[in-house]
Design a protein around this motif. Structure first.
Motif, short mmCIF file in Angstrom:
data_model
loop_
_atom_site.label_atom_id
_atom_site.label_comp_id
_atom_site.label_asym_id
_atom_site.label_seq_id
_atom_site.Cartn_x
_atom_site.Cartn_y
_atom_site.Cartn_z
N VAL A 96 0.86 -1.18 0.00
CA VAL A 96 0.00 0.00 0.00
C VAL A 96 0.90 1.23 0.00
O VAL A 96 1.77 1.37 0.86
N ASN A 97 0.71 2.09 -0.99
CA ASN A 97 1.49 3.33 -1.13
C ASN A 97 2.99 3.06 -1.24
O ASN A 97 3.81 3.92 -0.90
N GLY A 98 3.37 1.89 -1.68
CA GLY A 98 4.78 1.57 -1.87
C GLY A 98 5.56 1.31 -0.59
O GLY A 98 6.77 1.15 -0.62
N SER A 99 4.87 1.25 0.56
CA SER A 99 5.63 1.05 1.80
C SER A 99 5.02 0.00 2.72
O SER A 99 5.72 -0.87 3.21
N THR A 100 3.74 0.06 2.99
CA THR A 100 3.11 -0.90 3.90
C THR A 100 2.80 -2.18 3.15
O THR A 100 2.22 -2.15 2.07
N ILE A 101 3.20 -3.31 3.73
CA ILE A 101 3.00 -4.60 3.08
C ILE A 101 2.07 -5.45 3.94
O ILE A 101 2.20 -5.47 5.16
N TYR A 123 -9.24 -15.28 -1.93
CA TYR A 123 -8.87 -14.24 -0.96
C TYR A 123 -9.88 -13.11 -1.08
O TYR A 123 -9.91 -12.41 -2.09
N ASP A 124 -10.74 -12.97 -0.09
CA ASP A 124 -11.75 -11.90 -0.09
C ASP A 124 -11.60 -11.12 1.21
O ASP A 124 -11.51 -11.72 2.28
N GLY A 125 -11.60 -9.81 1.10
CA GLY A 125 -11.51 -9.02 2.32
C GLY A 125 -11.50 -7.53 2.05
O GLY A 125 -11.71 -7.06 0.93
N GLU A 126 -11.23 -6.82 3.14
CA GLU A 126 -11.17 -5.36 3.10
C GLU A 126 -9.95 -4.95 3.93
O GLU A 126 -9.67 -5.56 4.96
N TYR A 127 -9.25 -3.94 3.48
CA TYR A 127 -8.08 -3.46 4.19
C TYR A 127 -8.28 -1.98 4.50
O TYR A 127 -8.64 -1.20 3.61
N THR A 128 -8.05 -1.60 5.76
CA THR A 128 -8.14 -0.20 6.18
C THR A 128 -6.75 0.29 6.51
O THR A 128 -6.03 -0.34 7.29
N HIS A 129 -6.37 1.40 5.92
CA HIS A 129 -5.04 1.97 6.11
C HIS A 129 -5.12 3.16 7.06
O HIS A 129 -6.16 3.80 7.17
N ASN A 135 -2.29 4.24 -3.80
CA ASN A 135 -2.22 3.13 -4.74
C ASN A 135 -1.96 1.82 -4.02
O ASN A 135 -1.54 1.82 -2.86
N VAL A 136 -2.20 0.74 -4.73
CA VAL A 136 -1.98 -0.60 -4.21
C VAL A 136 -1.23 -1.37 -5.29
O VAL A 136 -1.62 -1.33 -6.47
#
Length: 165
Positions: A96-101, A123-129, A135-136
């Protein structure tokens, strides 16, 4: 008549107090924030093929990805195919954003389509940053042996931009 006049003043006073309290409550109680809505699904299709020896499909990641208009979440519905000539099982991760994995958790399996072995991994889900998602990037890795017992691996990535920023 005097008793009616007293009740009338009391009712007006009570009504005025009730209106003042209701107004105060409406001002002081925080309004529940509106829920963010997801934009249109973006199609995910990443195929990793061998680049040494005979051409082998190692892994294929397909499905959808959608960003929320609040800019802090995205949802995904992905399927990972294990190519019939690859070993071991392929994998993928999300940046996420080139840094968080993060590594999505497998949520199920389905019958393998032609060209895939064993099962299709779901793989089904939702990710909250914690901050704005700009970007992803999805990274898919597959491996194979060629020549003989020499292990090779290959990774392919695709970046999906958040249309809301």
């Amino acid at each position: 008549m005097r008793l009616e006049l007293t009740r009338s003043k009391a009712r007006r006073a009570a009504t005025s107090v009730a209106i003042a309290i209701a107004t105060l409550v409406a001002i002081l109680v925080p309004v529940t924030p509106a829920h963010a809505t997801y934009g249109p699904d973006q199609t995910v299709s990443i195929t990793v093929n061998s680049n040494a020896g005979p051409s082998i499909m190692l892994a294929r990641l397909t499905g959808t990805l959608a960003f929320d208009d609040g800019n802090t979440k995205f949802r995904y519905a992905l399927q990972l195919c294990w190519g019939s000539g690859s070993y071991p099982k392929p994998n993928f991760y999300v940046s996420v954003n080139g840094s968080t994995i993060f590594y999505p958790t497998q949520t199920g399996t389905a019958a393998a389509p032609p060209g895939c072995q064993l099962s299709l991994f779901l793989y089904d889900g939702e990710y909250t940053h914690s901050t704005t998602v700009t970007n992803v990037t999805l990274y898919v890795t597959g491996g194979w042996f060629y020549p003989g017992n020499t292990y090779n691996s290959r990774t392919k990535s695709v970046t999906y931009d958040n249309p809301y920023n």
